[in-house]
Write a protein that holds these residues in place. Sequence first.
Motif, PDB file in Angstrom:
ATOM      1  N   GLU A   1       0.885  -1.288   0.082  1.00 17.92           N
ATOM      2  CA  GLU A   1      -0.380  -0.741   0.322  1.00 17.92           C
ATOM      3  C   GLU A   1       0.751   1.299  -0.119  1.00 17.92           C
ATOM      4  OE1 GLU A   1      -3.599   0.015  -0.152  1.00 17.92           O
ATOM      5  OE2 GLU A   1      -3.527  -2.092  -0.433  1.00 17.92           O
ATOM      6  N   GLY A   2       0.423   2.499  -0.503  1.00 17.46           N
ATOM      7  CA  GLY A   2       1.675   3.343  -1.301  1.00 17.46           C
ATOM      8  C   GLY A   2       0.579   4.427  -1.707  1.00 17.46           C
ATOM      9  N   ALA A   3       0.883   5.645  -0.675  1.00 10.28           N
ATOM     10  CA  ALA A   3      -0.182   6.756  -1.356  1.00 10.28           C
ATOM     11  C   ALA A   3       0.988   7.230  -2.420  1.00 10.28           C
ATOM     12  CB  ALA A   3      -0.155   8.057   0.466  1.00 10.28           C
ATOM     13  N   ILE A   4       1.532   6.903  -2.518  1.00  5.89           N
ATOM     14  CA  ILE A   4       2.416   7.877  -4.347  1.00  5.89           C
ATOM     15  C   ILE A   4       2.272   7.052  -5.261  1.00  5.89           C
ATOM     16  CG2 ILE A   4       3.871   9.179  -2.486  1.00  5.89           C
ATOM     17  CD1 ILE A   4       5.885   6.227  -3.707  1.00  5.89           C
ATOM     18  N   ALA A   5       1.312   5.764  -4.849  1.00  6.31           N
ATOM     19  CA  ALA A   5       1.095   5.016  -6.252  1.00  6.31           C
ATOM     20  C   ALA A   5      -0.234   5.599  -6.462  1.00  6.31           C
ATOM     21  CB  ALA A   5       1.080   3.806  -5.814  1.00  6.31           C
ATOM     22  N   THR A   6      -0.993   4.697  -8.429  1.00  5.95           N
ATOM     23  CA  THR A   6      -1.672   5.374  -8.683  1.00  5.95           C
ATOM     24  C   THR A   6      -2.957   4.425  -8.366  1.00  5.95           C
ATOM     25  OG1 THR A   6      -1.124   4.168 -10.253  1.00  5.95           O
ATOM     26  CG2 THR A   6      -1.232   6.001 -10.710  1.00  5.95           C
ATOM     27  N   GLY A   7      -2.528   3.082  -8.229  1.00  2.00           N
ATOM     28  CA  GLY A   7      -3.785   2.436  -7.420  1.00  2.00           C
ATOM     29  C   GLY A   7      -4.576   1.943  -8.348  1.00  2.00           C
ATOM     30  N   VAL A   8      -4.274   1.908  -9.944  1.00  2.00           N
ATOM     31  CA  VAL A   8      -4.432   0.843 -10.594  1.00  2.00           C
ATOM     32  C   VAL A   8      -3.914  -0.088 -10.990  1.00  2.00           C
ATOM     33  CG1 VAL A   8      -4.417   1.021 -13.315  1.00  2.00           C
ATOM     34  CG2 VAL A   8      -5.090   3.473 -12.168  1.00  2.00           C
ATOM     35  N   MET A   9      -4.652  -1.072 -10.912  1.00  2.00           N
ATOM     36  CA  MET A   9      -4.191  -2.222 -11.357  1.00  2.00           C
ATOM     37  C   MET A   9      -4.231  -3.258 -12.114  1.00  2.00           C
ATOM     38  SD  MET A   9      -3.064  -2.833  -7.918  1.00  2.00           S
ATOM     39  CE  MET A   9      -2.819  -4.598  -7.536  1.00  2.00           C
ATOM     40  N   LEU A  10      -3.194  -3.723 -13.045  1.00  2.00           N
ATOM     41  CA  LEU A  10      -3.477  -3.969 -14.209  1.00  2.00           C
ATOM     42  C   LEU A  10      -3.765  -5.827 -14.011  1.00  2.00           C
ATOM     43  CD1 LEU A  10       0.217  -3.118 -16.222  1.00  2.00           C
ATOM     44  CD2 LEU A  10      -2.487  -2.435 -16.359  1.00  2.00           C
ATOM     45  N   GLY A  11      -3.612  -6.090 -12.494  1.00  2.00           N
ATOM     46  CA  GLY A  11      -3.551  -7.743 -12.086  1.00  2.00           C
ATOM     47  C   GLY A  11      -3.564  -7.988 -10.709  1.00  2.00           C
ATOM     48  N   PRO A  12      -4.380  -9.618 -10.926  1.00  2.00           N
ATOM     49  CA  PRO A  12      -3.773  -9.159  -8.828  1.00  2.00           C
ATOM     50  C   PRO A  12      -2.401  -9.235  -8.190  1.00  2.00           C
ATOM     51  CG  PRO A  12      -4.878 -11.073  -9.887  1.00  2.00           C
ATOM     52  CD  PRO A  12      -4.957 -10.366 -11.564  1.00  2.00           C
ATOM     53  N   GLN A  13      -2.417  -8.122  -7.384  1.00  2.00           N
ATOM     54  CA  GLN A  13      -1.042  -7.225  -7.144  1.00  2.00           C
ATOM     55  C   GLN A  13       0.055  -6.793  -8.128  1.00  2.00           C
ATOM     56  OE1 GLN A  13      -1.159  -8.047  -3.779  1.00  2.00           O
ATOM     57  NE2 GLN A  13      -2.558  -9.080  -3.658  1.00  2.00           N
ATOM     58  N   LEU A  14      -0.844  -6.697  -9.440  1.00  2.00           N
ATOM     59  CA  LEU A  14       0.617  -6.210 -10.234  1.00  2.00           C
ATOM     60  C   LEU A  14      -0.519  -4.452 -10.252  1.00  2.00           C
ATOM     61  CD1 LEU A  14       2.526  -7.115 -12.522  1.00  2.00           C
ATOM     62  CD2 LEU A  14       0.830  -7.315 -13.960  1.00  2.00           C
ATOM     63  N   PRO A  15       0.450  -3.439 -10.338  1.00  2.00           N
ATOM     64  CA  PRO A  15      -0.354  -2.606 -10.170  1.00  2.00           C
ATOM     65  C   PRO A  15       0.371  -1.921 -11.370  1.00  2.00           C
ATOM     66  CG  PRO A  15       1.906  -2.441  -8.852  1.00  2.00           C
ATOM     67  CD  PRO A  15       1.564  -3.890  -9.267  1.00  2.00           C
ATOM     68  N   LEU A  16       0.008  -1.152 -12.246  1.00  2.00           N
ATOM     69  CA  LEU A  16      -0.045   0.007 -13.453  1.00  2.00           C
ATOM     70  C   LEU A  16       1.618   0.298 -13.278  1.00  2.00           C
ATOM     71  CD1 LEU A  16      -0.652   1.527 -15.948  1.00  2.00           C
ATOM     72  CD2 LEU A  16      -0.850   3.486 -14.648  1.00  2.00           C
ATOM     73  N   GLU A  17       2.381   0.975 -12.010  1.00  2.00           N
ATOM     74  CA  GLU A  17       3.628   1.037 -11.874  1.00  2.00           C
ATOM     75  C   GLU A  17       4.755  -0.182 -12.215  1.00  2.00           C
ATOM     76  OE1 GLU A  17       1.476   1.772 -10.044  1.00  2.00           O
ATOM     77  OE2 GLU A  17       1.379   3.987  -9.759  1.00  2.00           O
ATOM     78  N   GLU A  18       3.863  -0.823 -12.751  1.00  2.00           N
ATOM     79  CA  GLU A  18       5.520  -2.063 -12.797  1.00  2.00           C
ATOM     80  C   GLU A  18       5.825  -2.110 -14.262  1.00  2.00           C
ATOM     81  OE1 GLU A  18       6.540  -3.702  -9.790  1.00  2.00           O
ATOM     82  OE2 GLU A  18       7.843  -5.679 -11.155  1.00  2.00           O
ATOM     83  N   PRO A  19       4.865  -2.425 -14.779  1.00  2.00           N
ATOM     84  CA  PRO A  19       5.609  -2.532 -16.066  1.00  2.00           C
ATOM     85  C   PRO A  19       6.550  -1.318 -16.432  1.00  2.00           C
ATOM     86  CG  PRO A  19       3.082  -2.610 -16.698  1.00  2.00           C
ATOM     87  CD  PRO A  19       3.495  -2.224 -15.298  1.00  2.00           C
ATOM     88  N   VAL A  20       6.537   0.256 -16.452  1.00  2.00           N
ATOM     89  CA  VAL A  20       7.007   0.885 -16.642  1.00  2.00           C
ATOM     90  C   VAL A  20       8.226   1.086 -15.678  1.00  2.00           C
ATOM     91  CG1 VAL A  20       7.123   3.726 -16.054  1.00  2.00           C
ATOM     92  CG2 VAL A  20       4.453   2.772 -16.653  1.00  2.00           C
ATOM     93  N   PHE A  21       8.262   0.559 -14.298  1.00  2.00           N
ATOM     94  CA  PHE A  21       9.073  -0.083 -13.274  1.00  2.00           C
ATOM     95  C   PHE A  21      10.204  -0.894 -14.266  1.00  2.00           C
ATOM     96  CE2 PHE A  21      11.767  -2.515 -10.885  1.00  2.00           C
ATOM     97  CZ  PHE A  21      12.848  -1.678 -11.002  1.00  2.00           C
ATOM     98  N   LEU A  22       9.779  -1.959 -14.648  1.00  2.00           N
ATOM     99  CA  LEU A  22      10.421  -2.722 -15.814  1.00  2.00           C
ATOM    100  C   LEU A  22      10.931  -2.157 -16.901  1.00  2.00           C
ATOM    101  CD1 LEU A  22       8.490  -5.535 -15.356  1.00  2.00           C
ATOM    102  CD2 LEU A  22      10.582  -5.525 -13.900  1.00  2.00           C
ATOM    103  N   LEU A  23      10.084  -1.559 -17.188  1.00  2.00           N
ATOM    104  CA  LEU A  23      11.032  -0.258 -18.756  1.00  2.00           C
ATOM    105  C   LEU A  23      11.828   0.463 -18.283  1.00  2.00           C
ATOM    106  CD1 LEU A  23      10.973   0.048 -21.144  1.00  2.00           C
ATOM    107  CD2 LEU A  23       9.335   2.146 -20.974  1.00  2.00           C
ATOM    108  N   PHE A  24      12.010   1.084 -17.154  1.00  2.00           N
ATOM    109  CA  PHE A  24      13.014   2.141 -16.410  1.00  2.00           C
ATOM    110  C   PHE A  24      14.225   1.285 -16.466  1.00  2.00           C
ATOM    111  CE2 PHE A  24      15.296   4.163 -13.262  1.00  2.00           C
ATOM    112  CZ  PHE A  24      15.576   4.680 -13.279  1.00  2.00           C
TER     113      PHE A  24
END
Length: 139
Positions: A62-85
Amino acid sequence: MGIVYLAVLLIGTMCMLLLDHRFRLFFWRDARAAAIVTAVGVLFLLGWDLAGIGLGIFLRGEGAIATGVMLGPQLPLEEPVFLLFLVLCTMVLYTGARRILARSMLPREGDRRLESRRLEDQRLEDQRLEDRRLQKKNL
């Protein structure tokens, strides 16, 4: 809904691309190969994440800085962007380090002159030996 983390990831990715553009390390060196490496890297790491999520190892915090948008269970929107970075940052650092190491291993101008002089001396010595051999043969 916070977007700080996603914004920081996107800004970091832009900075990596600017570095890449400035020194022509990865995408600006060979765009096709870089796109393939990036896609394979992101897909591999995303598969790794999905396997970890499936096994219950990776959980979304849980984090207030994250969007809260989930692409799947336990997979937030930020994860693929982080992996790209992560893949982009790794490849820019790798290609940059490789270029720096290659430059440091090149002989310096003084070393090149010494090597050239040594080769010229060797060539002259070989010529003298050949001349002496021919003189003895003619006597």
